[in-house]
Design an enzyme around this catalytic site. Structure first.
Site, PDB file in Angstrom:
ATOM      1  N   ARG A 171       1.161  -0.835   0.098  1.00 49.69           N
ATOM      2  CA  ARG A 171       0.063   0.170   0.169  1.00 49.69           C
ATOM      3  C   ARG A 171       0.956   1.484   0.085  1.00 49.69           C
ATOM      4  O   ARG A 171       0.340   2.030  -0.588  1.00 49.69           O
ATOM      5  CB  ARG A 171      -0.971   0.126   1.212  1.00 49.69           C
ATOM      6  N   PHE A 186     -11.066  -4.607  -5.639  1.00 50.37           N
ATOM      7  CA  PHE A 186     -11.409  -5.753  -4.459  1.00 50.37           C
ATOM      8  C   PHE A 186     -11.080  -4.595  -2.943  1.00 50.37           C
ATOM      9  O   PHE A 186     -10.141  -5.021  -2.433  1.00 50.37           O
ATOM     10  CB  PHE A 186     -10.860  -6.793  -4.349  1.00 50.37           C
ATOM     11  N   ASP A 218     -16.434  -2.552  -4.780  1.00 45.55           N
ATOM     12  CA  ASP A 218     -16.260  -3.921  -3.832  1.00 45.55           C
ATOM     13  C   ASP A 218     -17.454  -4.615  -4.375  1.00 45.55           C
ATOM     14  O   ASP A 218     -18.357  -4.270  -4.058  1.00 45.55           O
ATOM     15  CB  ASP A 218     -15.993  -3.635  -2.683  1.00 45.55           C
ATOM     16  N   ASN A 234     -19.348  -6.393  -9.222  1.00 51.06           N
ATOM     17  CA  ASN A 234     -18.349  -8.177  -9.209  1.00 51.06           C
ATOM     18  C   ASN A 234     -17.948  -6.924 -10.034  1.00 51.06           C
ATOM     19  O   ASN A 234     -17.753  -6.205 -10.996  1.00 51.06           O
ATOM     20  CB  ASN A 234     -19.312  -8.570  -9.990  1.00 51.06           C
ATOM     21  N   ALA A 235     -16.886  -6.777  -9.403  1.00 47.93           N
ATOM     22  CA  ALA A 235     -15.450  -6.950 -10.378  1.00 47.93           C
ATOM     23  C   ALA A 235     -15.427  -7.294 -11.770  1.00 47.93           C
ATOM     24  O   ALA A 235     -14.510  -6.386 -12.500  1.00 47.93           O
ATOM     25  CB  ALA A 235     -13.961  -7.155  -9.869  1.00 47.93           C
ATOM     26  N   ASP A 272      -6.919  -7.159  -6.099  1.00 45.12           N
ATOM     27  CA  ASP A 272      -5.550  -6.732  -4.786  1.00 45.12           C
ATOM     28  C   ASP A 272      -7.349  -8.238  -4.445  1.00 45.12           C
ATOM     29  O   ASP A 272      -8.186  -8.028  -3.395  1.00 45.12           O
ATOM     30  CB  ASP A 272      -5.401  -6.375  -3.679  1.00 45.12           C
ATOM     31  N   CYS A 306      -3.059 -13.803  -3.268  1.00 47.51           N
ATOM     32  CA  CYS A 306      -3.093 -14.394  -2.268  1.00 47.51           C
ATOM     33  C   CYS A 306      -3.329 -15.848  -2.121  1.00 47.51           C
ATOM     34  O   CYS A 306      -3.411 -16.041  -0.401  1.00 47.51           O
ATOM     35  CB  CYS A 306      -3.542 -13.624  -0.324  1.00 47.51           C
TER      36      CYS A 306
HETATM   37  N1  SAH Z   1      -7.797  -4.541  -0.846  1.00 45.82           N
HETATM   38  C1  SAH Z   1      -8.063  -5.171   0.951  1.00 45.82           C
HETATM   39  C2  SAH Z   1      -8.712  -6.492   0.992  1.00 45.82           C
HETATM   40  C3  SAH Z   1      -9.228  -6.966  -0.166  1.00 45.82           C
HETATM   41  S1  SAH Z   1     -10.318  -8.642   0.599  1.00 45.82           S
HETATM   42  C4  SAH Z   1      -7.578  -4.228   1.402  1.00 45.82           C
HETATM   43  O1  SAH Z   1      -5.388  -4.435   1.571  1.00 45.82           O
HETATM   44  O2  SAH Z   1      -7.471  -3.766   2.657  1.00 45.82           O
HETATM   45  C5  SAH Z   1     -11.184  -8.856  -0.797  1.00 45.82           C
HETATM   46  C6  SAH Z   1     -12.118  -8.119  -0.897  1.00 45.82           C
HETATM   47  O3  SAH Z   1     -12.659  -8.564  -2.187  1.00 45.82           O
HETATM   48  C7  SAH Z   1     -13.911  -7.892  -0.401  1.00 45.82           C
HETATM   49  O4  SAH Z   1     -14.059  -6.884   0.711  1.00 45.82           O
HETATM   50  C8  SAH Z   1     -14.697  -8.976  -0.656  1.00 45.82           C
HETATM   51  O5  SAH Z   1     -16.145  -7.924  -0.968  1.00 45.82           O
HETATM   52  C9  SAH Z   1     -14.100  -8.728  -2.246  1.00 45.82           C
HETATM   53  N2  SAH Z   1     -14.880  -9.521  -3.772  1.00 45.82           N
HETATM   54  C10 SAH Z   1     -14.681 -10.466  -4.049  1.00 45.82           C
HETATM   55  N3  SAH Z   1     -15.292 -11.063  -4.498  1.00 45.82           N
HETATM   56  C11 SAH Z   1     -15.178  -9.633  -5.417  1.00 45.82           C
HETATM   57  C12 SAH Z   1     -16.401  -9.419  -6.603  1.00 45.82           C
HETATM   58  N4  SAH Z   1     -16.732 -10.484  -7.494  1.00 45.82           N
HETATM   59  N5  SAH Z   1     -15.809  -8.322  -7.316  1.00 45.82           N
HETATM   60  C13 SAH Z   1     -15.734  -7.182  -6.256  1.00 45.82           C
HETATM   61  N6  SAH Z   1     -15.187  -7.310  -5.012  1.00 45.82           N
HETATM   62  C14 SAH Z   1     -15.407  -8.710  -4.591  1.00 45.82           C
END
Ligand code: SAH
Length: 387
Positions: free
Chosen positions: A206, A221, A242, A269-270, A290, A330
């Site tokens: 970050r 995400f 998200d 949805n990403a 991420d 991860c």
């Molecule tokens: N980048 C963040 C951690 C991400 S955790 C940090 O550093 O704090 C993963 C996240 O992805 C979660 O909040 C979950 O709600 C989201 N997520 C899971 N599948 C997803 C999708 N298909 N589209 C968008 N978000 C998603």
């Protein structure tokens, strides 16, 4: 102390630097409950002391190569003190970091995270549970925390025959704790948030993103916005995306907390969002990907690789000329070489010239022991589109 005898193959794992011995390599099982046991090889040669988990596939976890070691309060105090000493100086950068990273700190199945004056612990084996009191006493004596919370709601514990509880072990722990890192502030949620309340394992990534971000930025995400907040330090505008509305509410609050007004919060949805943006021929100057672990098991890896490649390919196509992409995975099951191969394939299919500017890993407080692949799981890369 109970004792165990292990096969030559089991003994070889310890000799090779890995602390786990599986059930099939335990020739004589300890005749008693979980706890610390003395371990010998087939010829009776003492090998060390281990945590014993009667119900787990991972039966033994090495604690001490000295087979005469006494695993008492003094032993835990000294072992935890070594892990804490390894983090000296980190508190100048942040008030939230990992103090004990399990096997990576030679303390198998134990996680301790510090959030300001509070601690969140995870006790992830039956053997370790037997030393709960010694561990909590050692933490209290060395750190004087205002509270200690056990986030034992992890699926691994079921394999050990343990319950999934969130339990206050000492003092009080608030619902939210303000984390400070690289001049950014955000709220961690120790009781209910992901992991122990925040993703401490990407802190330095970050910081990197905070240094290089510019223009129109997208964090795909976003969770509670910890990357997005860093993007917002330098970018003109940040879209934090998200699938969880609740996570976005927290991201929005965190933006306000930092006095930032350049954020936009999108519940989507990403995969679909990236596809739609590509169709619109949109462009971003900085993108962060991420995602959660797509490959939670080894059989899930091929499908996960397709998912990683798809989001990375689309993100590459969305980069403006000179645009930057920080991308991470991860998933433990996705190795470093496979991660890079996936990025190479995505770059080839994207039709862009993509430069690998930096290969990144997890934060320094999550030590990755070379002989224990399970201690390292985060792969990251900073990429740049040349044209
Ligand atoms: N980048 C963040 C951690 C991400 S955790 C940090 O550093 O704090 C993963 C996240 O992805 C979660 O909040 C979950 O709600 C989201 N997520 C899971 N599948 C997803 C999708 N298909 N589209 C968008 N978000 C998603």
């Amino acid at each position: 102390m109970l004792s165990a005898t292990v096969s030559t193959k089991g003994a070889r794992r310890w000799a090779g630097g890995h602390p786990w011995i599986y059930r099939s390599d335990v020739l004589v099982r300890p005749a008693g409950d979980a706890g610390a046991v003395r371990v010998s090889d087939q010829r009776g040669k003492p090998l060390g002391v281990a945590l014993w988990s009667p119900r787990s596939e991972i039966s033994l976890r090495l604690l001490d190569r000295d087979a005469d070691a006494t695993i008492d309060g003094t032993w835990w105090y000294a072992s935890i003190a070594r892990a804490i000493a390894r983090r000296t100086g980190l508190d100048r950068e942040t008030n939230a970091y990992r103090l004990v990273h399990g096997e990576g700190d030679l303390l198998p199945s134990l996680v301790v995270d510090r959030y300001d004056q509070w601690l969140v612990v995870q006790l992830m084996s039956a053997g370790l549970e037997q030393f709960r009191t010694e561990i909590i006493d050692a933490l209290r004596a060395q750190l004087q925390p205002a509270g200690i919370l056990a986030r034992n709601d992890v699926s691994l514990r079921a394999k050990e025959g343990l319950g999934n509880d969130v339990e206050l072990l000492h003092g009080t722990v608030p619902d939210e704790i303000e984390v400070h890192e690289n001049g950014v502030r955000y709220l961690a949620a120790p009781w209910r948030g992901q992991k122990t309340g925040a993703f401490l394992d990407q802190r330095e990534n970050r910081a990197l993103v905070g240094r290089v971000a510019r223009g129109r930025a997208l964090d795909c995400f976003s969770y509670h916005g910890s990357f997005a907040l860093h993007l917002a330090q330098r970018a003109d505008h940040v879209t934090a995306l998200d699938a969880s509305a609740h996570a976005l509410t927290r991201a929005e609050e965190n933006f306000r907390r930092n006095g930032l007004a350049n954020g936009e919060f999108v519940e989507a949805n990403a995969f679909e969002y990236l596809k739609a943006k590509e169709r619109e021929r949109a462009q971003f100057d900085t993108i962060v990907l991420d995602p959660p672990a797509f490959a939670k098991t080894r059989p899930a890896l091929p499908g996960a690789l397709r998912g990683y490649k798809e989001i990375n390919l689309r993100a590459m196509r969305l980069l403006s000329p000179g645009g930057l992409l920080f991308t991470a995975s991860c998933s433990f099951h996705l190795s470093k070489p496979l991660f890079l191969e996936m990025l190479e394939e995505a770059a080839a299919d994207s039709g862009r010239h993509i430069v690998l500017r930096e290969i990144r890993g997890q934060s320094v407080d999550h030590p990755e022991l070379l002989t224990v692949p399970e201690t390292g799981y985060i792969k990251g890369a900073l990429l740049e589109a040349l044209d």
